[in-house]
Design an enzyme around this catalytic site. Sequence first.
Site, PDB file in Angstrom:
ATOM      1  CE1 TYR A 299      62.221  46.561  35.227  1.00 40.57           C
ATOM      2  CE2 TYR A 299      60.400  46.964  33.731  1.00 40.57           C
ATOM      3  CZ  TYR A 299      61.452  47.439  34.477  1.00 40.57           C
ATOM      4  OH  TYR A 299      61.725  48.786  34.474  1.00 40.57           O
TER       5      TYR A 299
ATOM      6  CG  LEU B  48      51.668  58.257  41.025  1.00 41.65           C
ATOM      7  CD1 LEU B  48      50.487  57.302  40.959  1.00 41.65           C
ATOM      8  CD2 LEU B  48      51.213  59.644  41.446  1.00 41.65           C
TER       9      LEU B  48
ATOM     10  NE  ARG C 274      61.002  52.773  43.010  1.00 40.70           N
ATOM     11  CZ  ARG C 274      61.693  53.862  42.700  1.00 40.70           C
ATOM     12  NH1 ARG C 274      61.413  55.010  43.303  1.00 40.70           N
ATOM     13  NH2 ARG C 274      62.647  53.824  41.792  1.00 40.70           N
ATOM     14  N   GLY C 275      54.059  54.595  44.474  1.00 41.26           N
ATOM     15  CA  GLY C 275      52.822  54.475  45.235  1.00 41.26           C
ATOM     16  C   GLY C 275      52.734  55.384  46.433  1.00 41.26           C
TER      17      GLY C 275
ATOM     18  CB  SER D 243      49.140  56.094  45.016  1.00 42.32           C
ATOM     19  OG  SER D 243      49.079  55.516  46.318  1.00 42.32           O
ATOM     20  N   GLY D 244      48.178  58.359  47.189  1.00 45.45           N
ATOM     21  CA  GLY D 244      47.043  58.686  48.051  1.00 45.45           C
ATOM     22  C   GLY D 244      46.383  57.460  48.623  1.00 45.45           C
TER      23      GLY D 244
END
Length: 353
Positions: A73, A223, A225-226, A229-230
Amino acid sequence: MPLSGANIHSMSNGATSMQQRRLGSNGPFVSPIGLGCMGMSGIYGHASRAESLATLRAATDAGIDWLDTGDFYGMGHNELLIGEHLKGTARERVTISVKFGAMRDAAGGWLGFDGRPAAVKNFLAYSLQRLGLDYIDIYRPARLDPLVPIEDTVGAIADMIKAGYVRHIGLSEVGAKTIRRAAAVHAICDLQIEYSLVSRGIETQVLPACRELGIGITAYGVLSRGLLSGHWSAGPNRPNDMRAHMPRFQAANLAHNLDLVEVLRRLAAERGASVAEIAIAWVIAQGADIFPVLGARRRDQLAEALRALKLRLEPQDLASIEAAVPPGSAAGERYASAQIAHLDSERERYGDA
């Protein structure tokens, strides 16, 4: 995995208390959710160093006592960041999970995976240095090296346990057959793998195998990767964001998937919750042996994840959610085809488990 006095207890880190559970039948006791730190090192675009460190501290203060990272990372950046955070944290109060083996070039490109025993020990030495630790709690190959038997890779980590540099062995993104082969060499505490409302492939073979063997699930991508997430909307791709290359975020696929999110939003509103909260709570409700790894890189994202711990979904809630977003309803694979081809965990879908 039923809970008993043998695999559940409470902890206090001086700031707050959170009930802990044992990760698998032989792993460490950890908080019910972990903090995934990948997003703090450029994978999803620029991340503020100050905000990342503040989020790490907020997670610790909230009782989240395990952090997940990978030596690749940010090509070491993430481990150095966590190492900075750990300087102000008592070692025995935090569990560090590290993935290793993915190789990158100077431009950030991906070169493959190395699971050779000598490479395992080399990767570990560098991770210990960057993190500033004497040992790593959970060490896991990020992927299966097709050229190296899993027995050899796991055996090398077992050697490092005997030497005192590692406490537990984990796996990541492997299928049921590989899980059984690895567990025959050494006890495996957990499997890290994607699991969410829109990524439910583990339910057919991987999850049953893990439960049979007493292996916990650390679920990432809760989620998607978003996507769940909403907060995601259609628009131009964000600079240096790997999601620009992921099928579920592409044009027509994205439009379809955001329609699913809107259905979830209505269900969440009925419970006084956000889309992210209900998506996280759904994963938590799938079993006490499933531990979500939430990829929050900001304190507001972390706060939303923590609220999900207080959301209790009744059977009728779960039924409504699964009717709205049934298995296979998302458009697009979770990774691009070139990456899917390297995922041992996906082989069972094609009759090669």
